[in-house]
Design a protein around this motif. Structure first.
Motif, short mmCIF file in Angstrom:
data_model
loop_
_atom_site.label_atom_id
_atom_site.label_comp_id
_atom_site.label_asym_id
_atom_site.label_seq_id
_atom_site.Cartn_x
_atom_site.Cartn_y
_atom_site.Cartn_z
N GLU A 55 56.99 -2.95 -74.59
CA GLU A 55 57.40 -2.14 -75.71
C GLU A 55 58.92 -2.20 -75.80
O GLU A 55 59.60 -2.45 -74.80
N ARG A 56 59.44 -2.00 -77.01
CA ARG A 56 60.88 -2.08 -77.21
C ARG A 56 61.58 -0.91 -76.52
O ARG A 56 61.10 0.21 -76.53
N SER A 57 62.73 -1.22 -75.91
CA SER A 57 63.56 -0.19 -75.28
C SER A 57 65.00 -0.52 -75.59
O SER A 57 65.64 -1.33 -74.90
N GLY A 58 65.52 0.06 -76.67
CA GLY A 58 66.86 -0.31 -77.13
C GLY A 58 66.86 -1.75 -77.59
O GLY A 58 66.06 -2.15 -78.43
N ARG A 59 67.72 -2.58 -76.98
CA ARG A 59 67.78 -4.00 -77.33
C ARG A 59 66.92 -4.84 -76.41
O ARG A 59 66.81 -6.04 -76.60
N GLY A 60 66.33 -4.20 -75.41
CA GLY A 60 65.53 -4.95 -74.45
C GLY A 60 64.06 -4.61 -74.52
O GLY A 60 63.57 -4.07 -75.52
N LEU A 61 63.35 -4.99 -73.47
CA LEU A 61 61.91 -4.76 -73.38
C LEU A 61 61.61 -3.90 -72.16
O LEU A 61 62.32 -3.94 -71.16
N ARG A 62 60.53 -3.13 -72.27
CA ARG A 62 60.07 -2.33 -71.16
C ARG A 62 58.57 -2.54 -71.02
O ARG A 62 57.84 -2.60 -72.01
N LEU A 63 58.11 -2.68 -69.78
CA LEU A 63 56.69 -2.86 -69.54
C LEU A 63 55.91 -1.61 -69.90
O LEU A 63 56.35 -0.49 -69.62
N THR A 64 54.76 -1.81 -70.52
CA THR A 64 53.83 -0.70 -70.72
C THR A 64 53.12 -0.43 -69.40
O THR A 64 53.31 -1.15 -68.42
N THR A 65 52.28 0.61 -69.38
CA THR A 65 51.52 0.89 -68.15
C THR A 65 50.64 -0.30 -67.79
O THR A 65 50.58 -0.72 -66.63
N ALA A 66 49.97 -0.86 -68.79
CA ALA A 66 49.12 -2.03 -68.55
C ALA A 66 49.96 -3.23 -68.11
O ALA A 66 49.59 -3.98 -67.20
N GLY A 67 51.12 -3.40 -68.74
CA GLY A 67 51.99 -4.51 -68.38
C GLY A 67 52.52 -4.39 -66.97
O GLY A 67 52.63 -5.38 -66.24
N ASP A 68 52.85 -3.17 -66.55
CA ASP A 68 53.35 -2.95 -65.19
C ASP A 68 52.29 -3.31 -64.15
O ASP A 68 52.58 -3.92 -63.13
N ARG A 69 51.04 -2.91 -64.42
CA ARG A 69 49.95 -3.24 -63.49
C ARG A 69 49.76 -4.75 -63.39
O ARG A 69 49.63 -5.30 -62.29
#
Length: 291
Positions: A55-69
């Motif tokens: 998911e978007r986080s400012g100009r970067g990306l952040r893992l979702t819960t599913a993505g982190d797993r």
């Protein structure tokens, strides 16, 4: 889940690299792919799993819960895979005396491979296995005997460096393109691996003819071939254009300027170089004298 339902390895690798680098661009640089190719693979993986991974986080990306797993599982799996491959390679190298030489893609295709037969002819009993790769090397995972790299990154403590030559870049073109170049009637060919190269070069050469348009390629070896074929003027490292210049396929009216970086050969610092690897290293050092 059936094995046939497991996502493509290329998609998982693109996802894991993006998660580790924190950006799609960082993953594209590490994997020598385009930004669009990385995005397509991640989107295909998310569609197959049925859940968003970033998911978007400012100009970067952040893992979702599913993505982190998924990222954690991918990291463990790729680490296990890397250790297994390294172990096999080490066993093979010990058993056969073979050398695993890692080299940047464009340098391998345009400079190293055309010359490697000279080393093989001189040392027919030494088997050299070539792999392509660029950028930083993880000493815990990459067990190349030698790695030829442009030294524009921090070098892990597990690697020793033997400097070879400085990087120089300049515009090259087919002889028929020279008059167009001098009249600013040319297309500037660039590489996605160095997107600002033309801006930097034109700023350093204010009297040079300006291009009427620009085109980008994924790698320098593609750009050199395009320049040799008359598609435009490529701004390239000397090493990847050297042979075409010597054959007359390309001319370099502005010659080549140092860009502040150097090439060198890296080898694991805690593993003594075998005689065969030392011979290849000395040969690379001798051959680099022509650049």
């Amino acid at each position: 889940m059936k094995r046939s339902d497991i996502p493509y390895l290329d998609d998982l690798r693109a996802f894991e690299t993006t998660a580790r680098c924190g950006t799609v661009r960082g993953a594209a640089d590490e994997l020598s792919l385009t930004h669009a190719a990385i995005s397509r693979r991640i989107n295909r993986l998310a569609d197959m799993i049925g859940a968003p991974l970033f998911e978007r986080s400012g100009r970067g990306l952040r893992l979702t819960t599913a993505g982190d797993r998924l990222a954690e599982v991918c990291r463990r799996s790729f680490d296990d895979l890397s250790r297994t491959i390294v172990s096999i390679r080490e066993t093979q190298a010990t058993d056969t005396g073979a050398i695993l030489l890692s080299c940047e893609r464009s340098v391998a295709m345009r400079w190293l491979i055309p010359r490697l037969s000279e080393f093989q002819d001189a040392h027919p009993k030494i088997a050299v296995h070539l792999s392509v790769g660029g950028g930083p090397i993880d000493s815990k995972q990459d067990r190349a005997t030698l790695a030829l790299r442009r030294l524009d990154f921090a070098i892990d403590d597990g690697w020793s460096v033997v400097p070879l030559f400085e990087e120089t870049i300049g515009p090259v073109m087919s002889p028929d393109m020279r008059s167009n170049f001098e009249q600013s009637d040319y297309i500037a060919l660039g590489s996605n691996t160095r997107p600002n190269a033309w801006d930097d070069w034109l700023r350093q050469h204010p009297d040079a003819p300006r291009p009427r348009d620009r085109r980008m390629f994924d790698h320098h070896f593609l750009m050199v071939e395009a320049a040799s074929s008359g598609l435009g003027v490529g701004l390239v490292p000397h090493i990847v254009a050297l042979d075409d210049i010597n054959r007359g396929r390309l001319v370099a009216p502005f010659s080549f300027d140092p860009d502040g970086s150097r090439y060198g050969v890296l080898h694991p610092s805690q593993i003594p170089l075998r005689e065969s690897a030392a011979l290849l290293l000395n040969w690379l050092r001798d051959m680099s004298g022509e650049i």
